[in-house]
Motif scaffolding. Structure first.
Motif, PDB file in Angstrom:
ATOM      1  N   THR A 170     -30.116  -9.298 -88.092  1.00 32.66           N
ATOM      2  CA  THR A 170     -30.238 -10.268 -86.988  1.00 32.66           C
ATOM      3  C   THR A 170     -30.088 -11.662 -87.575  1.00 32.66           C
ATOM      4  O   THR A 170     -30.383 -11.892 -88.746  1.00 32.66           O
ATOM      5  CB  THR A 170     -31.592 -10.141 -86.262  1.00 32.66           C
TER       6      THR A 170
ATOM      7  N   ASP B 252     -34.785  -3.776 -87.660  1.00 34.84           N
ATOM      8  CA  ASP B 252     -33.409  -4.244 -87.513  1.00 34.84           C
ATOM      9  C   ASP B 252     -33.078  -5.143 -88.705  1.00 34.84           C
ATOM     10  O   ASP B 252     -33.603  -6.247 -88.824  1.00 34.84           O
ATOM     11  CB  ASP B 252     -33.264  -5.012 -86.196  1.00 34.84           C
TER      12      ASP B 252
ATOM     13  N   CYS C 245     -33.254   4.181 -87.249  1.00 35.74           N
ATOM     14  CA  CYS C 245     -33.773   3.110 -86.404  1.00 35.74           C
ATOM     15  C   CYS C 245     -35.112   2.547 -86.875  1.00 35.74           C
ATOM     16  O   CYS C 245     -35.507   1.462 -86.447  1.00 35.74           O
ATOM     17  CB  CYS C 245     -33.893   3.590 -84.963  1.00 35.74           C
TER      18      CYS C 245
ATOM     19  N   SER D  42     -27.984  -4.887 -85.761  1.00 33.94           N
ATOM     20  CA  SER D  42     -27.505  -5.157 -84.402  1.00 33.94           C
ATOM     21  C   SER D  42     -26.561  -6.352 -84.287  1.00 33.94           C
ATOM     22  O   SER D  42     -25.736  -6.411 -83.398  1.00 33.94           O
ATOM     23  CB  SER D  42     -28.697  -5.388 -83.470  1.00 33.94           C
TER      24      SER D  42
ATOM     25  N   THR E  77     -20.253   1.053 -80.920  1.00 32.94           N
ATOM     26  CA  THR E  77     -20.333   0.455 -79.586  1.00 32.94           C
ATOM     27  C   THR E  77     -18.953   0.493 -78.945  1.00 32.94           C
ATOM     28  O   THR E  77     -17.925   0.611 -79.635  1.00 32.94           O
ATOM     29  CB  THR E  77     -20.820  -1.001 -79.660  1.00 32.94           C
TER      30      THR E  77
ATOM     31  N   TYR F 276     -28.522  -5.363 -76.109  1.00 32.51           N
ATOM     32  CA  TYR F 276     -29.049  -4.813 -77.360  1.00 32.51           C
ATOM     33  C   TYR F 276     -29.155  -3.294 -77.302  1.00 32.51           C
ATOM     34  O   TYR F 276     -28.842  -2.602 -78.271  1.00 32.51           O
ATOM     35  CB  TYR F 276     -30.427  -5.438 -77.621  1.00 32.51           C
TER      36      TYR F 276
ATOM     37  N   THR G 297     -24.502  -2.174 -87.777  1.00 28.35           N
ATOM     38  CA  THR G 297     -24.205  -3.326 -86.929  1.00 28.35           C
ATOM     39  C   THR G 297     -22.870  -3.208 -86.195  1.00 28.35           C
ATOM     40  O   THR G 297     -21.801  -3.160 -86.809  1.00 28.35           O
ATOM     41  CB  THR G 297     -24.213  -4.609 -87.766  1.00 28.35           C
TER      42      THR G 297
ATOM     43  N   GLN H 237     -26.313  -0.763 -78.556  1.00 28.69           N
ATOM     44  CA  GLN H 237     -26.193  -0.312 -79.942  1.00 28.69           C
ATOM     45  C   GLN H 237     -26.977   0.974 -80.158  1.00 28.69           C
ATOM     46  O   GLN H 237     -26.506   1.900 -80.836  1.00 28.69           O
ATOM     47  CB  GLN H 237     -26.700  -1.396 -80.898  1.00 28.69           C
TER      48      GLN H 237
END
Length: 296
Positions: A29, A26, A286, A256, A228, A265, A224, A268
Motif C-alpha cells: 500500500t 497487505d 491474505c 493491493s 484482477t 479493494y 498486487t 483483489q
C-alpha cells in the motif's frame, strides 16, 4: 462515513471472516508525502509512459487520514508505506518522512527506500537502525540497474538484517531498461539470502519470477493487481502456471496497490478466491504469510 465505504468495508470484512482470519496483512500500500503522492496521481491521470498508456482512475483519492482509516475499516491489521525515489538525493528525505509516518501510524510497517547513489549504504543503515521493517525498490520508476555496484553493500546489509524488500522489477505495465528477471537475478546470485518480494507477481514475466522464487528460498511474490479483471486484460496470468503458484503458497503475500487502484479493494480478494486454490492457500496469502514474515 458514507454508505459506499461502509458497504465496501463490510464486503472486505466478510471475505476474511469467512476464512476464519483475524484480518488482512497487505504488504503493498502507498503512503508518501502528500506533494509526492499528488505527483504520482498526476502521472496516472496524464497516462504517462510508465502506465502503458492505459486509463487508470485512482479509486481511493482521499486525504491521508481517510485512507488509513479506510484500511482499518477493511480489517487490514498491517500495511506498508511503499514510497520510492525517481532521482538521486531523494531517498534519504523520503526515509525521514517515513520515520514520522510510522511513529504516528503504528499499524503501518515502517517502510524505507533506496536509490543507487554514493551514500546509499549509509542511509540504509540509518533506516535499519531507526526500525525500518520493509524497504521498497522501484526499478521501473527509478530507471536503474538493481545490480548497480553502488547498491551492492546496501543489498548485503539488508540480507544480513533479514529485512524484506518489495521490488517492482517486472516489465508491467510498461518495460524499462532494467526491468525483467535478468537484472534482479544477478542481484540474487550475489545475495541469495536477500528477502526480495517481487511486486505484482513479476507481471508480465510471471513464470520467470516464479522460477526465481523456486530457486531462492527467501524470494517471495506479492499479488498486487494480479488476477484482477484490469490486469488480466493487460497481462493475463498463464493458467498452466497455477500449480507452481499453489506450490509456493507459503511465499505469496497479499498486495493491493491501495490507494492507486482503478477498482474496489475487495476485487483483489475476489480475484484470488476465484483461482480455486483453496481456503488454506487464501488464509496463508491474505494473512498468515505476512504475519509470519513480520512477526505480527
Amino acid at each position: 462515513m458514507s454508505d459506499q465505504p461502509l458497504e465496501e468495508a463490510a464486503g472486505v470484512r466478510h471475505f476474511w471472516q469467512s476464512l476464519g482470519l483475524p484480518g488482512l496483512v497487505d504488504v503493498h500500500t502507498h503512503f508518501m508525502p502528500e506533494r509526492v503522492l499528488a505527483k504520482v496521481w498526476g502521472y496516472f491521470d496524464s497516462l504517462g509512459p510508465l502506465t502503458g498508456g492505459v486509463a487508470w482512475p485512482i479509486r481511493y483519492r482521499k486525504e491521508e487520514d481517510e485512507r488509513a482509516a479506510l484500511l482499518r475499516s477493511f480489517g487490514v491489521r498491517a500495511f506498508t508505506a511503499m514510497l520510492y525515489p525517481h532521482k538521486p538525493q531523494m531517498a534519504r528525505w523520503l526515509n525521514a518522512w517515513a520515520v514520522d509516518f510510522a511513529r504516528r501510524t503504528p499499524d503501518c510497517l515502517h517502510t524505507a527506500t533506496l536509490f543507487p547513489e554514493p551514500d546509499v549504504r549509509d542511509y540504509v543503515r540509518e533506516a535499519v537502525d531507526a526500525g525500518a521493517r520493509v524497504f521498497k525498490a522501484h526499478v521501473q520508476v527509478g530507471a536503474y540497474d538493481p545490480g548497480d555496484p553502488l547498491l551492492d553493500e546496501a543489498w548485503g546489509l539488508l540480507a544480513d538484517a533479514g529485512i524484506p524488500v518489495v521490488i517492482h522489477c517486472g516489465s508491467g505495465p510498461a518495460p524499462g531498461r532494467w526491468t525483467g528477471p535478468e537484472p534482479v537475478g544477478r542481484v540474487l546470485a550475489r545475495h541469495p539470502r536477500l528477502r526480495l518480494v517481487v511486486a505484482h507477481l513479476g507481471m508480465p514475466e510471471y513464470e520467470d519470477f516464479l522460477g526465481l522464487a523456486e530457486r531462492y528460498a527467501e524470494v517471495r511474490l506479492d499479488t498486487t493487481m494480479a488476477f484482477t479483471d484490469f490486469a488480466e486484460r493487460l497481462a493475463p496470468f498463464p493458467k498452466d502456471a497455477l500449480p507452481r503458484l499453489a506450490g509456493l503458497g507459503e511465499r505469496i503475500l497479499l498486495g493491493s496497490d491501495f490507494p492507486n487502484i482503478p477498482y474496489p479493494y475487495v476485487h483483489q480478494l475476489d480475484a484470488l478466491a476465484r483461482l480455486g486454490l483453496g481456503d488454506a492457500w487464501l488464509r496463508a496469502v491474505c494473512h498468515d504469510n505476512g504475519a509470519r514474515l513480520f512477526g505480527l
